[in-house]
Scaffold this motif. Structure first.
Motif, PDB file in Angstrom:
ATOM      1  N   THR A 185       0.875  -1.174   0.000  1.00 33.87           N
ATOM      2  CA  THR A 185       0.000   0.000   0.000  1.00 33.87           C
ATOM      3  C   THR A 185       0.911   1.222   0.000  1.00 33.87           C
ATOM      4  N   LEU A 186       0.390   2.337  -0.389  1.00 27.96           N
ATOM      5  CA  LEU A 186       1.167   3.578  -0.374  1.00 27.96           C
ATOM      6  C   LEU A 186       1.616   3.900   1.050  1.00 27.96           C
ATOM      7  N   GLU A 187       0.759   3.654   2.013  1.00 29.33           N
ATOM      8  CA  GLU A 187       1.090   3.934   3.413  1.00 29.33           C
ATOM      9  C   GLU A 187       2.257   3.067   3.887  1.00 29.33           C
ATOM     10  N   HIS A 188       2.233   1.780   3.508  1.00 30.40           N
ATOM     11  CA  HIS A 188       3.309   0.881   3.909  1.00 30.40           C
ATOM     12  C   HIS A 188       4.632   1.317   3.286  1.00 30.40           C
ATOM     13  N   THR A 192       5.541   4.341   2.149  1.00 30.01           N
ATOM     14  CA  THR A 192       6.035   5.605   2.704  1.00 30.01           C
ATOM     15  C   THR A 192       6.500   5.432   4.147  1.00 30.01           C
ATOM     16  N   ALA A 193       5.844   4.565   4.914  1.00 28.53           N
ATOM     17  CA  ALA A 193       6.289   4.312   6.287  1.00 28.53           C
ATOM     18  C   ALA A 193       7.680   3.683   6.290  1.00 28.53           C
TER      19      ALA A 193
END
Length: 80
Positions: free
Chosen positions: A23-26, A28-29
């Motif tokens: 996911t984009l969140e994963h 970027t994290a």
């Protein structure tokens, strides 16, 4: 943009995944620091604001340069 992403941390692979597995969140994290960032964030949320010390301001020239803190040399330079 890409189809496959590899994130290195201290020269070691921290993430190696295909675009469909992320996911984009994963992504970027992981790029921002991964688990270490999450742990730091958790610690900071638990900090007591009453214990935070306000930094003091120092007027320009108010702190001696590191060289001026050294004791003067006791030997004189030799002349040739």
């Amino acid at each position: 943009m890409g189809n496959h992403f590899i994130v290195l941390k201290l020269g070691q692979v921290a993430l190696d995944a295909h675009r469909n597995d992320l996911t984009l969140e994963h992504l970027t994290a992981e790029m921002a620091g991964g688990q270490e960032l999450a742990e730091l964030s958790h610690e900071l949320h638990g900090a007591d604001p009453g214990k935070v010390v306000t930094p003091h301001t120092v007027a320009h020239g108010g702190v001696p340069a590191p060289d001026s803190l050294q004791p003067e040399a006791t030997t004189k330079p030799r002349s040739l």
